[in-house]
Design an enzyme around this catalytic site. Structure first.
Site, PDB file in Angstrom:
ATOM      1  N   TYR A  96     -10.739  -8.453  -6.721  1.00  0.00           N
ATOM      2  CA  TYR A  96      -9.939  -8.410  -7.941  1.00  0.00           C
ATOM      3  C   TYR A  96     -10.389  -9.448  -8.968  1.00  0.00           C
ATOM      4  O   TYR A  96      -9.976  -9.378 -10.130  1.00  0.00           O
ATOM      5  CB  TYR A  96      -8.465  -8.605  -7.598  1.00  0.00           C
ATOM      6  CG  TYR A  96      -7.942  -7.514  -6.691  1.00  0.00           C
ATOM      7  CD1 TYR A  96      -7.844  -6.203  -7.140  1.00  0.00           C
ATOM      8  CD2 TYR A  96      -7.585  -7.787  -5.374  1.00  0.00           C
ATOM      9  CE1 TYR A  96      -7.391  -5.190  -6.300  1.00  0.00           C
ATOM     10  CE2 TYR A  96      -7.133  -6.779  -4.539  1.00  0.00           C
ATOM     11  CZ  TYR A  96      -7.038  -5.490  -5.001  1.00  0.00           C
ATOM     12  OH  TYR A  96      -6.597  -4.497  -4.174  1.00  0.00           O
ATOM     13  N   LYS A 140      -2.308   0.187   7.723  1.00  0.00           N
ATOM     14  CA  LYS A 140      -3.766   0.106   7.714  1.00  0.00           C
ATOM     15  C   LYS A 140      -4.295  -0.962   8.663  1.00  0.00           C
ATOM     16  O   LYS A 140      -5.274  -0.737   9.388  1.00  0.00           O
ATOM     17  CB  LYS A 140      -4.265  -0.176   6.295  1.00  0.00           C
ATOM     18  CG  LYS A 140      -5.786  -0.253   6.178  1.00  0.00           C
ATOM     19  CD  LYS A 140      -6.215  -0.453   4.738  1.00  0.00           C
ATOM     20  CE  LYS A 140      -7.745  -0.531   4.647  1.00  0.00           C
ATOM     21  NZ  LYS A 140      -8.192  -0.715   3.231  1.00  0.00           N
ATOM     22  N   HIS A 193      -2.751   3.197  -5.539  1.00  0.00           N
ATOM     23  CA  HIS A 193      -3.481   1.963  -5.244  1.00  0.00           C
ATOM     24  C   HIS A 193      -3.757   1.169  -6.513  1.00  0.00           C
ATOM     25  O   HIS A 193      -3.890  -0.060  -6.470  1.00  0.00           O
ATOM     26  CB  HIS A 193      -4.799   2.259  -4.525  1.00  0.00           C
ATOM     27  CG  HIS A 193      -5.420   1.041  -3.923  1.00  0.00           C
ATOM     28  ND1 HIS A 193      -4.993   0.501  -2.718  1.00  0.00           N
ATOM     29  CD2 HIS A 193      -6.424   0.231  -4.360  1.00  0.00           C
ATOM     30  CE1 HIS A 193      -5.718  -0.578  -2.446  1.00  0.00           C
ATOM     31  NE2 HIS A 193      -6.580  -0.765  -3.424  1.00  0.00           N
ATOM     32  N   HIS A 248      -3.802  -9.377   3.103  1.00  0.00           N
ATOM     33  CA  HIS A 248      -5.216  -9.412   3.495  1.00  0.00           C
ATOM     34  C   HIS A 248      -5.443 -10.476   4.560  1.00  0.00           C
ATOM     35  O   HIS A 248      -4.905 -11.581   4.458  1.00  0.00           O
ATOM     36  CB  HIS A 248      -6.106  -9.720   2.283  1.00  0.00           C
ATOM     37  CG  HIS A 248      -6.188  -8.594   1.305  1.00  0.00           C
ATOM     38  ND1 HIS A 248      -6.568  -8.756  -0.019  1.00  0.00           N
ATOM     39  CD2 HIS A 248      -5.933  -7.260   1.446  1.00  0.00           C
ATOM     40  CE1 HIS A 248      -6.540  -7.597  -0.638  1.00  0.00           C
ATOM     41  NE2 HIS A 248      -6.163  -6.676   0.227  1.00  0.00           N
ATOM     42  N   ARG A 270      -1.224  -1.474  -6.961  1.00  0.00           N
ATOM     43  CA  ARG A 270      -1.473  -2.656  -6.121  1.00  0.00           C
ATOM     44  C   ARG A 270      -2.521  -3.555  -6.788  1.00  0.00           C
ATOM     45  O   ARG A 270      -2.365  -4.777  -6.828  1.00  0.00           O
ATOM     46  CB  ARG A 270      -1.948  -2.176  -4.742  1.00  0.00           C
ATOM     47  CG  ARG A 270      -2.337  -3.254  -3.751  1.00  0.00           C
ATOM     48  CD  ARG A 270      -2.646  -2.568  -2.419  1.00  0.00           C
ATOM     49  NE  ARG A 270      -3.353  -3.415  -1.473  1.00  0.00           N
ATOM     50  CZ  ARG A 270      -2.784  -4.242  -0.616  1.00  0.00           C
ATOM     51  NH1 ARG A 270      -1.467  -4.353  -0.617  1.00  0.00           N
ATOM     52  NH2 ARG A 270      -3.490  -4.958   0.232  1.00  0.00           N
ATOM     53  N   ARG A 280       0.840  -1.200   0.000  1.00  0.00           N
ATOM     54  CA  ARG A 280       0.000   0.000   0.000  1.00  0.00           C
ATOM     55  C   ARG A 280       0.879   1.255   0.000  1.00  0.00           C
ATOM     56  O   ARG A 280       2.028   1.234   0.465  1.00  0.00           O
ATOM     57  CB  ARG A 280      -0.919   0.020   1.220  1.00  0.00           C
ATOM     58  CG  ARG A 280      -1.988  -1.060   1.236  1.00  0.00           C
ATOM     59  CD  ARG A 280      -2.903  -0.880   2.433  1.00  0.00           C
ATOM     60  NE  ARG A 280      -3.924  -1.913   2.498  1.00  0.00           N
ATOM     61  CZ  ARG A 280      -3.785  -3.080   3.126  1.00  0.00           C
ATOM     62  NH1 ARG A 280      -2.643  -3.338   3.767  1.00  0.00           N
ATOM     63  NH2 ARG A 280      -4.767  -3.964   3.130  1.00  0.00           N
TER      64      ARG A 280
END
Length: 218
Positions: free
Chosen positions: A190, A82, A155, A181, A158, A57
């Site tokens: 995605y 995050k 982003h 994640h 990514r 990120r």
């Protein structure tokens, strides 16, 4: 006459949106557009390389410190801003070379622990808006249309990695681990961009009165 008051609102939930990503050609053009002969160019190239090759990120790249690079183990180890989760990623050869080139020949001398810093006073860690400016500037130089929402932001890089991994048959749990994640359901967003595999899920269009004479092949 303004009829907006009587138009019903439409739910616009986050999961309904499509992620923004670059094609392989756009990604290659973006990297080629960076002038690596200047100190700022060396910084920007290293930033884009980390984003496209490792999928970190923007916040994790801009706050990356020297202690995050474990040269002896060829890894990047940090706690993600995050999620506050610890992640270990391989320090790929081309990524490591880009970082070294910036540190040795581009980065201004200062006592800050952050690798990527501003090159104009006051010298500090590169800001969130600065990260966006890096991508948008070189995307523009590469002739990439940044008008779609998010196309000019970090982003999107990514998302690009995740999309290309899916196209190369990398399993979803592996991609989820690479992106940091906690749940593969987060990574599933995605799948919406994985056109080659989505085509395999397509169903034949049934015959209705309105299309029974259509010769078009769906």
């Amino acid at each position: 006459e303004d009829f907006s008051c009587v138009v019903p609102s439409v739910s616009n939930r986050r999961e309904c949106k499509l992620p923004t990503a670059y094609s392989k050609k756009e990604k290659d053009d973006l990297l080629k557009a960076v002038d690596r002969s200047s100190p700022v160019g060396k910084r920007d190239y290293a930033i884009i390389m980390i984003a496209t090759r490792l999928g970190l990120r923007s916040s994790d790249i801009r706050l990356m410190t020297f202690s995050s690079i474990r040269w002896e183990k060829n890894t990047i180890e940090l706690t993600m801003e995050k999620t506050n989760e610890f992640i270990v990623l391989p320090l790929l050869k081309d990524v490591g070379e880009a970082i070294i080139e910036y540190i040795r020949y581009g980065r201004p001398q200062c006592e800050l622990p952050y690798i990527f810093i501003s090159h104009l006073p006051p010298v500090r860690a590169i800001t969130a808006s600065g990260m966006t400016a890096v991508v948008r500037r070189h995307a523009g130089n590469a002739g990439i249309d940044c008008t779609p929402y998010g196309k000019g932001g970090p982003h999107a890089l990514r998302s690009t990695l995740a999309t290309h991994l899916l196209e190369n048959e990398v399993p979803l749990p592996v991609i989820s681990e690479i992106l940091g994640h906690k749940d593969t359901r987060t990574t599933e967003v995605y799948l919406k961009l994985d056109i080659p595999h989505l085509r395999k899920c397509g169903l034949e269009v049934p015959v209705f009165d309105w299309n029974k004479n259509d010769r078009e092949v769906f």
